[in-house]
Design a protein around this motif. Structure first.
Motif, PDB file in Angstrom:
ATOM      1  N   LEU A   1       0.829  -1.193   0.000  1.00  0.00           N
ATOM      2  CA  LEU A   1       0.000   0.000   0.000  1.00  0.00           C
ATOM      3  C   LEU A   1       0.872   1.255   0.000  1.00  0.00           C
TER       4      LEU A   1
ATOM      5  N   GLU B   1      -2.238   5.001  -4.919  1.00  0.00           N
ATOM      6  CA  GLU B   1      -3.247   3.954  -5.098  1.00  0.00           C
ATOM      7  C   GLU B   1      -4.136   4.254  -6.302  1.00  0.00           C
TER       8      GLU B   1
ATOM      9  N   ARG C   1      -3.274   0.386  -7.845  1.00  0.00           N
ATOM     10  CA  ARG C   1      -4.456  -0.478  -7.918  1.00  0.00           C
ATOM     11  C   ARG C   1      -4.554  -1.141  -9.293  1.00  0.00           C
TER      12      ARG C   1
END
Length: 389
Positions: free
Chosen positions: A278, A283, A320
């Motif tokens: 992460l 993201e 992502r």
């Protein structure tokens, strides 16, 4: 002043672990984590700096010596507008147990302007560290070199005979990744997450984590193809986003090509593709990633994403997007290759972890998080029953 009881120990290749090539310089040896032919093909200053910083490289020897002494010329890296970084750490491990740490005084200083890419080197002299009062017995010493500063070794001295340690019989784990794998924010060379993972399960680490340079370079893949390995992992994602290097179409082809090249030399070796951990700034926002100008000149420089999330529809990469593409790539390859696997990077560091252990500069994990990631990778990937176990 040199101790007259110490004698020179040749800095021969047999003493080194985790190194790809030794360059003989005018005054010593320079460890490299890419071979000369690859360095000629990829004359990028960031990559050349990263591969010459010996993350995971250590001297391994058997001796009865009570004292060893190392003279080295480090090249420390500083960034304009950022606080000075601490000197690199040399760690000595005796029969598998931590014994001592030291830093070399002197050396060169490379100053980098992150806003322009400008570089300036100030030359310095080599420095010497000594580890004394070693246990009075035959023992195995591992001297880990700093993971985050280029290190030219000038001489090694000891007060007793030193012998290289032969093949350990342990599995060799070959890993490639970004600055996170290289060890950014780790405090010591044994404190990077790959070193922690390797020590947890007793494998020999070859760390090809290159800060800012995990960019699916064919020369890196060919280097991995030609190195011996019993287990291989490739951590892909963050550098491709923060460099804004390619779009989805090129990314998919480049990943397949990178893995195909590795498979030419390792057709059946367990091969683990690791997706990004992460990183909230990337993201859903593409790169480029840049230092936040408002933090320059402070003691807490942070990074920011500067792309437009709307451009994802046109193929720009975010973390992502990369995780989903890697899932599809590995799924497609497993039709013909049952020894390729995927590890979701969020299992190493995810949303809950970001609450408890936020990324200090919005990009790199803290030293504490390196330990967390290393322990998790050992359990999820390297331990018996895992894809690389």
């Amino acid at each position: 002043m040199t101790d007259p009881d110490l004698h020179d120990v040749p800095l021969a290749g047999e003493l080194f672990r985790g190194v790809v090539e030794l360059e003989h310089t005018a005054t010593g040896v320079q460890p490299h984590r890419l071979p000369a032919w690859a360095r000629r093909q990829l004359p990028d200053p960031q990559l050349l700096m990263a591969e010459a910083q010996p993350s995971g490289v250590r001297l391994v020897m058997r001796t009865t010596a009570s004292t060893i002494e190392l003279t080295a010329r480090p090249t420390r890296v500083g960034y304009v507008g950022a606080p000075a970084r601490p000197a690199g750490v040399y760690e000595l491990v005796v029969d598998g147990e931590p014994f001592g740490r030291a830093s070399v005084d002197g050396g060169d200083l490379l100053m980098i302007d992150m806003t322009t890419g400008g570089r300036e080197v100030t030359r310095g002299e080599p420095g010497t560290i000594t580890f004394g009062d070693l246990p009075a017995r035959s023992k195995t010493l591992e001297l880990w070199l700093p993971h985050n500063e280029l290190t030219e070794l000038v001489s090694l001295r000891a007060d007793a005979a030193v012998e290289p340690v032969g093949a350990s019989g342990r599995r060799v784990w070959l890993h490639h990744g970004s600055s996170i794998s290289h060890g950014s924010n780790a405090l010591t060379p044994t404190g990077t997450w790959p070193a922690i993972a390797a020590a947890s399960v007793g494998v020999d680490l070859v760390n090809l984590g290159f800060s800012g340079s995990a960019l699916l370079d064919p020369a890196t893949a060919r280097t991995m193809r030609d190195l011996p390995a019993d287990a291989i992992s490739v951590k892909i994602g963050i550098n491709l986003v923060n460099a804004d290097l390619m779009r989805v179409r090129g990314f998919v082809a480049a990943v397949h090509g990178f893995l195909d090249t590795i498979r030419e030399g390792h057709p059946h070796t367990p091969l683990l593709v690791v997706s990004p951990i992460l990183c909230p700034i990337h993201e859903d926002t593409p790169g480029p990633g840049l230092p936040d100008p408002s933090t320059l000149g402070t003691d807490a420089v942070r990074f920011m994403a500067t792309g437009d999330p709307a451009d994802v529809a046109m193929g720009r990469l975010t973390l992502r997007v990369i995780r989903e593409q890697l899932r599809q790539i590995v799924e497609a390859r497993r039709v013909d290759d049952p020894h390729v696997y995927l590890l979701d990077g969020l299992s190493l560091y995810g949303e809950a972890d970001a609450e408890a252990h936020p990324l200090p500069d919005a990009l790199h994990p803290s030293a504490e998080t390196h330990r967390l990631m290393g322990e998790r990778f050992a359990r999820l990937a390297l331990a018996p029953g895992g894809p690389l176990g």
